[in-house]
Enzyme design. Structure first.
Site, short mmCIF file in Angstrom:
data_model
loop_
_atom_site.label_atom_id
_atom_site.label_comp_id
_atom_site.label_asym_id
_atom_site.label_seq_id
_atom_site.Cartn_x
_atom_site.Cartn_y
_atom_site.Cartn_z
N CYS A 1 3.19 -2.93 3.95
CA CYS A 1 2.36 -1.76 4.28
C CYS A 1 3.13 -0.97 5.32
CB CYS A 1 0.95 -2.16 4.71
SG CYS A 1 0.81 -3.03 6.27
N GLY A 2 2.49 -0.01 5.96
CA GLY A 2 3.23 0.84 6.90
C GLY A 2 3.88 0.03 8.02
N THR A 3 3.08 -0.83 8.63
CA THR A 3 3.58 -1.67 9.72
C THR A 3 3.83 -3.11 9.28
OG1 THR A 3 1.32 -2.25 10.29
CG2 THR A 3 2.30 -0.38 11.48
N GLY A 4 3.23 -3.50 8.18
CA GLY A 4 3.24 -4.91 7.76
C GLY A 4 2.13 -5.71 8.42
N ILE A 5 1.43 -5.07 9.35
CA ILE A 5 0.43 -5.81 10.15
C ILE A 5 -0.88 -6.02 9.38
CG2 ILE A 5 -0.96 -5.81 12.25
CD1 ILE A 5 1.37 -4.23 13.61
N GLY A 6 -1.46 -4.94 8.89
CA GLY A 6 -2.75 -5.08 8.20
C GLY A 6 -2.66 -5.98 6.98
N ARG B 1 7.84 -33.07 12.08
CA ARG B 1 7.06 -32.33 13.09
C ARG B 1 6.60 -30.98 12.53
NH1 ARG B 1 12.31 -31.36 14.20
NH2 ARG B 1 12.97 -29.41 15.15
N HIS B 2 7.44 -30.37 11.70
CA HIS B 2 7.03 -29.08 11.13
C HIS B 2 5.96 -29.27 10.06
CE1 HIS B 2 9.93 -27.10 13.54
NE2 HIS B 2 10.98 -27.62 12.93
N ASP C 1 0.87 -1.18 0.00
CA ASP C 1 0.00 0.00 0.00
C ASP C 1 0.91 1.23 0.00
OD1 ASP C 1 0.86 0.44 2.62
OD2 ASP C 1 -1.15 0.44 3.50
N HIS D 1 10.43 -23.65 9.51
CA HIS D 1 9.42 -24.27 10.37
C HIS D 1 7.99 -24.16 9.84
CE1 HIS D 1 12.02 -24.05 14.31
NE2 HIS D 1 12.74 -24.38 13.25
C1 RB5 Z 1 -1.77 3.12 6.35
O1 RB5 Z 1 -1.72 4.38 6.94
C2 RB5 Z 1 -1.45 2.05 7.37
O2 RB5 Z 1 -2.53 1.91 8.24
C3 RB5 Z 1 -1.13 0.75 6.70
O3 RB5 Z 1 -0.06 0.94 5.83
C4 RB5 Z 1 -0.72 -0.39 7.60
O4 RB5 Z 1 0.27 0.00 8.49
C5 RB5 Z 1 -1.83 -1.10 8.25
O5 RB5 Z 1 -1.63 -2.09 8.98
#
Ligand code: RB5
Length: 141
Positions: free
Chosen positions: A64-69, A132-133, A7, A97
């Site tokens: 993405c910004g954090t990689g989380i979403g 196991r993996h 993104d 693994h």
């Molecule tokens: C966008 O501002 C940000 O929310 C997105 O890149 C990401 O970090 C979401 O997890």
């Protein structure tokens, strides 16, 4: 073939990773986005995940910004195992693994030097194949 997508929060880091892929002569398909304009990361996670599920690409890189979403979204797709990595140890261990098929990165978290090393580790580490993996991976599915 490697699928790559991001993104707006991951766009600049994606350009750095594409430079690395080009330097290594690795084939990739870029699923967007193509600028810093604000977009919705689930769109790009799904494009990259689908390319892997369709067999068009073997592995994927999502940013993405954090990689989380973007990693949460990818992991909603059956058959996708996406690991958010901010260090090389995790990138190696998740291939050995978890047989992960996508690595996710935070463009606002890791710098380009570390990100390239994480991607390099991820792409060059095979699944261990240990019973196991393999058993645990099939339990996920
Ligand atoms: C966008 O501002 C940000 O929310 C997105 O890149 C990401 O970090 C979401 O997890």
């Amino acid at each position: 073939m490697i699928a790559i997508g991001c993104d707006h929060g991951g766009y600049e880091l994606k350009l750095e990773i594409i430079k690395y892929l080009n330097k290594k002569g690795l084939e990739y398909k870029d699923f967007g986005c193509d600028s810093l304009e604000s977009v919705d990361y689930p769109i790009y996670a799904r494009k990259v995940g689908q390319a892997i599920l369709d067999g068009e690409c073997e592995k994927g890189i999502l940013i993405c910004g954090t990689g989380i979403g973007i990693s949460i979204t990818a992991n909603k797709m059956k058959g996708i195992r996406c690991a958010l990595c901010s260090d090389c140890f995790s990138a190696e261990a998740t291939r050995l693994h978890n047989d992960t098929n996508i690595v996710a990165l935070g463009g606002r978290v890791v710098g380009p030097g570390l990100a390239v090393k994480i991607v390099d580790t991820f792409l060059n580490t095979p699944f261990s194949g240990d019973e196991r993996h393999a058993r645990r991976v099939s339990m996920i599915e």
